[in-house]
Design an enzyme around this catalytic site. Sequence first.
Site: not given
Length: 919
Positions: A705-707, A735
């Site tokens: 995933t993105d952060w 993430m």
Amino acid sequence: MIQTTKTLDWDKYLKTAAQVVSEGIVMLKNEHQALPLKPHEEIALFGRIQFHYYKSGTGSGGMVNVSKVTNIVDGLQESGIKLNQELLDVYHKWDNENPFDLGDGWGKEPWSQKEMPLEDSLAARAAKRCQTAIAVIGRTAGEEQDNSLTEGSFLLSSDEKQMLTTIRRHFSKMIVLLNVGNIIDMNELLEIAPDAILYVWQGGMTGGTGTADVLTGKISPCGKLTDTIAKHVEDYPSAPYFGDPVRNFYSEDIYVGYRYFETFAPDKVLYPFGFGLSYTTFQIKTNDIMELSDKWDFIITVTNTGSCSGKEVVQIYCEAPQGKLGKPVRVLCGYEKTNTLSPGESQTVTISVSKTQTASYDDSGISGHAHCFILEEGDYHFYVGTDVRHAVKTYTCTQNGTLVISSHQQALAPVEAFERIKPVLSTDGYEPQMEPVPLSEVDETKRRLENLPKEIPFTGDRGIRLCDVRKGTHTMEEFIAQMTDYDLACVIRGEGMNSPRVTAGTASAFGGVSQELEALGVPCGCCDDGPSGMRLDCGTKAFSLPNGTMMACTFNRTLLTELFALTGLEMIANKVDCLLGPGMNIHRHPLNGRNFEYFSEDPYLTGTIASAQLHGLHQSGVTGTIKHFCGNNQETNRHDTNGVISERALREIYLKGFEIAVKEGHADSVMTTYGPINGVWTAGSFDLTTQILRNDWGFTGFTMTDWWANINRRGQAVDKSDFAAMAIAQNDVYMVCAIGAENDDNILASLENGTLQRSELQRNAANICRFLMNTQAMARLEGTETKIDIINRPADESDVDESSVKFYELDGNLTINLEDICTDKGTNHSFGLDIKTMGKYRMTLTASSTQSEVAQIPVTLFSLGTAYGTFTWNGTNGLPVSFETDIPLFSKYTNLRLFFAQGGLKMHSITFELISTEL
Ligand code: BGC
């Protein structure tokens, strides 16, 4: 134990990057032989950005700490150009008195800087000595904030206009350099009528060198626009929807960029896609075209017909028959850049155009082939040339009957009704007509159940380690069979940012994030930003690359592969396994804040450029993460705004580049976006990360995933702790979590209540382990990692040794004594916080100075690589003086850095006091 040593030659790195800069610069205008500069003429250089070259945009795509950025002044002077001294002095003085504004934290940097009001008399004096003036206009942009249709962003500021008009009045030759990440408005600039205009983009740390090489004529410009420059921002077909914080209808459908303009509105174009001037001229001749079963080979000879050396980019566009689906009148389907050709010299290139690249996706079934990529029957015209507008019809081939290229199942289609455009022929060409977009008929629950993997029976620890799978003595199934539910829950948790398990200052550790996983021999892989070089938030210096748009403007795949092979070596030297780039979203609209990281409005160019970069990384034994999968086309409310997009537009435009990067670039790591597509956040979208990515394209790597991304399930609200939804979708790693071994998510509970199957987690764990098994992280565990010998890198006293970064525990209150730290000009002091209570803190920085009352001694505080304020002390008579600011501390391990731009300060302490646990 086999260990290899490779050499990273810093000099070669600098030269290759400077070549990319030179080849990425796009010259739009060059009249009255303004360029190249004459060898002995004195040049009048204007604009404060001459000293503050924007090496990149901001945010994760730009936060590379560098030893030196070669700015425009350095670049010109190093190549022997004499600059007008009075101007240099005046600008220096004004720049010191009006310090560069770093802004205030993440996403809050100013997108431009105040410009010096230019006095007429100063310009007049300079014009007495110099015929030629160069003016530099600069812009940055980045995460969390789009560009806007305002002065200092997309438009020129009033000071910039005043500067440019004053220059125009006084100089017979005027050159404007646009040091920008993204195209800006051209109308005002064209009215001022400079003789030459060049997009010099943001070229990383060697930007000034590469730019000077073009200005002096050492290298003839050969970059080409990767976007259409239209007359007005409102002309872009996504304009009515772009920026909507809630829901963004993609009504322009596949008609993005030149696909729209060439089909419907050729008159609205100022500079067409693919356009870029040279100092020389070329003749392009198609010698032969061979049709094979799956492609056409175009054999084309390029001859330099001018008077200096240069390179040219041959571009091939296809016009497919309108058929039942409707088509753009041009689609880029092949390109090649020549070598440097001397005057009179020719080169013959073969450009293969795959039939896949000319296919269209039927998302409605109107062609009789629902959910297939097809070539409809009719004539396919091919145009060859050096930009989309001027490419000439060279070949026509007739398709009898429909050719099905590939069949799919409907996926990721919209669930809410809207309309999209389709061309209809009128007396003056094509006009857009609206048609309803086909909606999803997929039962997502059923699809998941039909795809459920078989559970591997649990065996407990049989002593099999991941290295045994790599050696081939055991299977992955046997290895995974040993994992407990708890192990499976941990292995999908990325840890960060700044996890102490991996290189200091990086974005995440993943894989072996618990003692138990470590015991199974799962290494911790290290992910690090980003597309323009390594971001090491503790202050370690790295190489800063040109930005994505500039790299794509080179149209030079070989050169980019060479550059990224060098970046790969640098990554190994820093124990970084997986770069968080390339960024490859489509330039749907010119105001998107992250366009600078991305390549183009065209998916074929995007996919092939990304593949070239990946090839380079792979050659060196590391990899990249293609991001953001998919449709991350605006920064305004990027975490939540819903992209409502037809399946056709997804398959032909927004997914296409990724597909090419998977199939041709062998991408093995993918990052999803922050936001939702058609109602489901991509972090938990089964259709995206299983159906399309793996079932359709055959991807075998791992996804993340993105952060701190949002996750939801169809029709439900966002729940960041719903890791089960992510795992079901086969998005493998979340993430990021503060601590991988203990996180407050729903994995174990979902296993228990049966809403998540163990087999699904086992499948994800296998994806992660398969990836890690072949990384340098695995080799490090086994002591077989590649050693990198860096040569020709100048020593940098101010570089931060990441191993010396000390961590302090912060649980509400903390004072750190800084009495003994070095505060010499240009130094950094880095330290880490291990935060027990996250929240907003009041930070107090105390220092004293015995310098004069008017001394200015600025100190900038960086948190996780972003500036959170510059505090300027004057002389304090030796008495302590404090500055305060509020700062969000939300990442368990946070690197802080104090940068001393001037000497003469004695630091006393830094104090943190919790003011709120709300962020
Ligand atoms: C960005 C990603 C980046 C990540 C880690 C996010 O804000 O969207 O592109 O890789 O942070 O820094």
